[in-house]
Each structure stands twice: as C-alpha cells, then as structure tokens.
Enzyme design. Structure first.
Site, short mmCIF file in Angstrom:
data_model
loop_
_atom_site.label_atom_id
_atom_site.label_comp_id
_atom_site.label_asym_id
_atom_site.label_seq_id
_atom_site.Cartn_x
_atom_site.Cartn_y
_atom_site.Cartn_z
CG ASN A 10 -1.81 1.15 1.41
OD1 ASN A 10 -1.72 2.05 0.46
ND2 ASN A 10 -2.24 1.19 2.71
CD1 TRP A 11 3.27 0.79 -2.90
CD2 TRP A 11 3.41 2.06 -4.76
NE1 TRP A 11 3.96 0.02 -3.85
CE2 TRP A 11 4.10 0.73 -4.90
CE3 TRP A 11 3.45 2.73 -5.87
CZ2 TRP A 11 4.76 0.32 -6.14
CZ3 TRP A 11 4.13 2.55 -7.13
CH2 TRP A 11 4.64 1.32 -7.15
CE LYS A 12 -0.16 3.28 4.78
NZ LYS A 12 -0.18 3.28 6.07
CG HIS A 96 -5.69 1.77 5.24
ND1 HIS A 96 -5.57 2.97 5.88
CD2 HIS A 96 -4.87 1.06 5.07
CE1 HIS A 96 -3.96 2.58 6.46
NE2 HIS A 96 -3.79 1.43 5.83
CD GLU A 98 -2.75 5.52 6.86
OE1 GLU A 98 -2.84 5.52 5.68
OE2 GLU A 98 -1.94 4.72 7.54
CD GLU A 168 -3.47 -2.48 7.42
OE1 GLU A 168 -2.25 -2.71 6.70
OE2 GLU A 168 -3.99 -1.35 7.05
N GLY A 174 2.57 2.35 10.76
CA GLY A 174 3.43 3.30 10.36
C GLY A 174 4.12 3.86 12.05
CB SER A 214 5.46 -1.74 11.84
OG SER A 214 4.96 -0.38 12.23
N GLY A 235 2.61 -1.06 4.39
CA GLY A 235 2.86 0.38 4.03
C GLY A 235 4.25 0.79 3.73
N GLY A 236 4.83 1.37 4.54
CA GLY A 236 6.07 2.14 4.48
C GLY A 236 7.30 1.10 3.67
P1 PGA Z 1 2.76 0.49 7.42
O1 PGA Z 1 1.38 0.46 7.01
O2 PGA Z 1 3.35 -0.84 6.96
O3 PGA Z 1 3.51 1.42 7.04
O4 PGA Z 1 2.55 0.31 9.18
C1 PGA Z 1 0.48 -0.66 6.76
C2 PGA Z 1 -0.75 0.02 6.31
O5 PGA Z 1 -1.19 0.96 6.63
O6 PGA Z 1 -1.39 -0.79 5.40
#
Ligand code: PGA
Length: 253
Positions: A10-12, A96, A98, A168, A174, A214, A235-236
């Site tokens: 997930n590149w956000k 998600h 966010e 999640e 994050g 993470s 994500g990251g």
């Molecule tokens: P993260 O994000 O790996 O940066 O913690 C995961 C996500 O929100 O899908």
C-alpha cells in the site's frame, strides 16, 4: 487446499509519476516471476495506469486504495470501481484505518463500497483494526468483529471468496510498533471463526486474512508463520523494492 499467501504493498500518498514507475519496475524485476504467492502493488490513483503498464506481463497485480459506490455522475472527486477496472486494477483496498480515522469513513459507507467493488469485478481487501484505546479497554475483538460484520453485510458466499480481510491494529501502522505474532494470531483466529459463523467453515478456511502494521523484511517470517496469517498489507516497507522483496522472501517455505 492451503491458502496462498497474499502480499500487497500500500503505497499510500507517496511517489511521483517517475518514482512510481521506477518502483513498479523494480518490484517486477525482483518478484515478477514469483509463483508461490500472490503479490500486488497499490499506488495512488493518478499513477495506476502507468504502474499497470509497468507490471504488465508479470505476476504482479495492481490495486487501488479506495473507490466510490456509484457508477458515474455528479460525485466530484470520486473514482468508480469500473474506472479502476478500466485502468487495470484487480484489487481495491477499502476501509483502511487512515480512511476511517483521518477521513472519517464509517462502516456503512465502507460496506456500500465493498458491495459495489465486488459486483463490478474488483477483488476487495477489507481493512479492519482497533485503536490503541480500544485495545487498552479490552474491546479489540468486539471492534474488529463489528468492522468485519458490517463491512461484509450483504456479501454473498461466491463474492466473499474474492474478499481478503486485512487486520491492521491502528497502533501498529506506521509506528514501527508491530503486533507480536501471538497478538496478531489471536485476532486472526477470531476473525476466521467469525467468518465461519457467517459463511460456513469451508469458505472461512479459504478466505485470506492479511496482517498489516509495520511489517518489514525482518519481522515478516515470524508473522507469516502463524497459522491464520495469510499474507501482509505493507505500507512504508513497500516503498523500497528490496525491503518488499524481503517480506515476500519471509513467506517462502
Ligand atoms: P505500515 O502501514 O506498514 O507503514 O505500518 C500498513 C498499512 O497501513 O497498510
């Protein structure tokens, strides 16, 4: 049949056009021939078509990070499921954290999106997870089961087979703070028994439940070794092809 692992990046809201194409090509170079699991990248909307072109012919699939529940019309700023199909998406991430907690999306809205995405032929990654305060209050299982139940309301058995649940915990996203494999496994097992109650055990055994929060190359192996963890939503660490490939490597038998 054992469940195939599914790793999605997930590149956000990251990358520009050149970086997105470069990252997609690097992912193809490292992982484009992987047979053992399913792999997807989910770039921002505006780079979907370019990323889809960059991964074409490889085993890497493309997903979007959100969509709307109408076909078209006066919905300024929204993107339909059909549009996502049109630019080469196979998947869409919905619910998600966010979107739930920064944008304010509620279960009912997420459910409308889930139903529409499935009926328009996208496979759905439905993300769920508790806030730190909810975990501390001991309501994790309650919150997560509500999100799963409400998010999948009205989804029939055949379509449910095209849903992946991503667990999640919000406090792990994050933050560098990963749930322990035991903490994750406990919630994954609860989600699977809820799915069994809703859809029967046979289907529940087929549905994939990803862990997210993470995930990185150094912790992927122990997370992916848990019996009810069927992949990762990353994500990251998905913004670096090398690190993302390390996570995939962690899932190899
Ligand atoms: P993260 O994000 O790996 O940066 O913690 C995961 C996500 O929100 O899908």
């Amino acid at each position: 049949m054992p469940r195939r692992l599914f790793i999605a990046g997930n590149w956000k809201m990251n990358t520009n056009a050149a970086e997105a194409v470069k990252l997609a090509k690097a992912v193809v170079e490292k992982l484009g021939k992987v047979q053992e699991m399913d792999i997807a990248v989910c770039p921002p909307f505006v780079y979907l078509a370019q990323v889809a072109a960059a991964v074409a012919g490889s085993r890497i699939a493309v997903g979007a990070q959100n969509c709307f529940y109408e076909n078209n019309g006066a919905f300024t700023g929204e993107i339909s499921a059909a549009m996502l199909k049109d630019v080469g998406c196979r998947y869409v991430i919905l619910g998600h954290s966010e979107r739930r907690h920064v944008i304010g999306e509620m279960d009912e809205l997420i459910n409308r999106k889930v139903l529409k995405a499935l009926s328009d032929g996208l496979d759905v990654i439905l993300a769920v997870g508790e806030l730190l305060a909810e975990r501390d209050a001991g309501t994790t299982l309650e919150v997560v089961s509500r999100q799963v139940k409400r998010g999948t309301e009205g989804v029939g058995k055949a379509e449910m087979a095209r849903v992946t649940i991503a667990y999640e915990p919000v406090w792990a996203i994050g933050t560098g703070r990963t749930a322990t494999p035991q903490q994750a496994q406990e919630v994954h097992a609860m989600i699977r028994s809820l799915l069994a109650a809703l859809y029967g055990n046979e289907l529940a055994q087929q549905i994939r439940i990803q862990y997210g929060g993470s995930v990185k190359a150094s912790n992927a192996k122990e997370l992916l070794a848990c019996p009810d963890i069927d992949g990762a939503l990353v994500g990251g660490a998905s913004l670096k092809a090398e690190e993302f490939a390390g996570i995939v490597a962690g899932g190899m038998k």
